[in-house]
Design a protein around this motif. Structure first.
Motif, short mmCIF file in Angstrom:
data_model
loop_
_atom_site.label_atom_id
_atom_site.label_comp_id
_atom_site.label_asym_id
_atom_site.label_seq_id
_atom_site.Cartn_x
_atom_site.Cartn_y
_atom_site.Cartn_z
N UNK A 1 0.88 -1.18 0.00
CA UNK A 1 0.00 0.00 0.00
C UNK A 1 0.91 1.22 0.00
N UNK A 2 0.76 2.07 -1.01
CA UNK A 2 1.55 3.32 -1.00
C UNK A 2 0.60 4.49 -0.76
N UNK B 1 -3.30 4.81 -2.05
CA UNK B 1 -4.33 5.63 -1.38
C UNK B 1 -4.18 7.04 -1.93
N UNK B 2 -5.17 7.46 -2.72
CA UNK B 2 -5.03 8.76 -3.39
C UNK B 2 -6.35 9.52 -3.43
N UNK C 1 -6.72 1.66 -6.82
CA UNK C 1 -6.70 2.90 -6.04
C UNK C 1 -7.87 2.94 -5.07
N UNK C 2 -7.64 3.55 -3.91
CA UNK C 2 -8.74 3.91 -3.00
C UNK C 2 -8.56 5.38 -2.65
N UNK D 1 2.26 -4.32 3.65
CA UNK D 1 3.02 -3.17 4.15
C UNK D 1 2.44 -1.87 3.61
N UNK D 2 2.30 -0.91 4.51
CA UNK D 2 1.96 0.46 4.12
C UNK D 2 3.28 1.21 4.10
N UNK D 3 3.65 1.78 2.94
CA UNK D 3 4.91 2.53 2.87
C UNK D 3 4.65 3.93 2.32
N UNK D 4 5.53 4.83 2.68
CA UNK D 4 5.39 6.20 2.19
C UNK D 4 6.74 6.89 2.19
#
Ligand SMILES: C[S@@+](CC[C@H](N)C(=O)[O-])C[C@H]1O[C@@H](n2cnc3c(N)ncnc32)[C@H](O)[C@@H]1O
Length: 372
Positions: free
Chosen positions: A87-88, A117-118, A138-139, A151-154
């Protein structure tokens, strides 16, 4: 054309005239994320050489390639689950996602799905054009994510979150609000209230005029992501430092900065929507809030140590060989990302986990004991 955004400026002025002065985080939220004219949400933000500022991503694909090595390790730590999902959030023009998906193809995680996530339609369009042909969905926000393992990464997400500004009165703290006087936005000191008051109550006393920022916007996100990722990780790389460093007595003016065309200016109230506004992440507060949201703290280190650790196998594979043109480019990019005088010390990486221990991830093998 003056390059100004009368639409947004006029709407902000009207809001203040109708409802009274607004806290700065509200102003910053409109300046960056107003659906029509916000610097990011309108799609006018420009990152890289021709844009307003550089990020790790604009240095080259090696950054995404090194992150992929971390994701493969995470997947192994989780016992190689079939549904492992990336998840970015804060994907900008989609460049990091593209670098990651290209690198992923050569690993055991090839074909793992990516969810971006946008909330911005304009950015989503730019991203979907860049990422066509890859398994991406996309969400609009984290609430719309399914429950998953992954994994959520940013990269530079949290430093783009709206912040409150606080200023020492000598005997306590006030919050800076934005008012409108004679066709200009102006500052107004107001009492600190609500959630912010609880945080500021623990701050050390500082000389009158000392100014700093406090972000509360990450709190609901950390909670939502913790509810959605049943087992997995959260990895964030951002500009920032510990609470102690942010509140060091010499840092009298805070860290809020504006960027346009690679020039930094110090007037966040001028030309809303036309430039980037960013403030350093308080990693101590982020870590405290993440733990309260249900995350297990994993580790924290500066980008220099994080990337040396994460790129160890790549660097060893180059050892003793004369690099070709591509190898020389990779080494130049790594030098910029790692160099303590360049990006190596300004950025930090922080890791959290859920239902799995993050201990042993190679990116944190050289992490010292930075007190958060
Ligand atoms: C400094 S830019 C970084 C872009 C990219 N990650 C990079 O490093 O080049 C910050 C990004 O975070 C995005 N952003 C901020 N708040 C967000 C939110 N709540 N959800 C999704 N994206 C967000 C902005 O739209 C912008 O694309």
């Amino acid at each position: 054309m003056s390059g100004k955004s009368p639409g947004l400026e006029a709407r902000l002025a009207a809001e203040i005239q109708t409802s009274g002065p607004i806290p700065f985080d509200r102003f910053m939220e409109r300046a960056l994320y107003d659906p029509e004219d916000g610097y990011y949400s309108s799609g006018k933000s420009a990152i890289g050489k021709q844009g307003d500022f550089f990020t790790n991503v604009s240095i080259g694909p090696i950054y995404g390639e090194v992150l992929v090595g971390q994701f493969v390790e995470m997947w192994q730590m989780l016992g190689r689950p079939a549904g492992f999902t990336l998840i970015e959030q804060g994907a900008g023009d989609g460049q990091l996602a593209q670098d990651i998906l290209n690198a992923l193809a050569a690993t055991a995680l090839a074909g793992a799905p990516l969810i971006v996530i946008e909330p911005s339609d304009a950015l989503r369009k730019i991203q979907s054009e860049k990422l066509s042909g890859h398994d991406v969905s996309w969400v609009a926000n984290a609430d719309a994510l399914p429950e998953l393992c992954g994994v959520h990464y940013s990269n530079e997400l949290f430093d783009a979150f709206p912040v409150h500004i606080i200023r020492s009165t000598g005997g306590g703290w006030a919050e800076l609000y934005v008012d409108r006087k004679e066709e200009s936005f102006t500052w107004l000191e107001m009492p600190v209230a609500g959630e912010l008051a609880g945080i500021v109550a623990e701050f050390p006393a500082r000389a009158k005029g000392f100014t700093s920022e406090v972000c509360l916007a990450h709190r609901p996100l950390l909670q939502t992501i913790a509810a959605k990722i049943t087992r997995g990780f959260l990895l964030a790389v951002d500009y920032g430092m510990s609470r102690e460093s942010l509140l060091a007595e010499h840092r009298t003016g805070g860290t809020l900065s504006c960027y346009r065309g690679h020039r930094r200016d110090s007037n966040p109230l001028e030309s809303p929507g036309q430039k980037d506004l960013t403030a350093h992440v308080n990693f101590s507060l982020l870590a405290q809030d993440a733990v309260e949201a249900g995350w297990q703290f994993g580790n924290f280190t500066d980008q220099h140590h994080f990337l040396v650790g994460a790129a160890t196998s790549l660097l060893l594979s180059m050892d003793g060989k004369t690099p070709d043109a591509a190898g020389r480019k990779t080494l130049r990019s790594l030098k910029m990302l790692l160099h303590p005088e360049s990006m190596g010390r300004q950025f930090h990486a922080i890791l959290f986990s859920k239902g799995v221990s993050g201990a042993g991830l190679s990116g944190f093998q050289y992490a010292g004991k930075i007190q958060l």
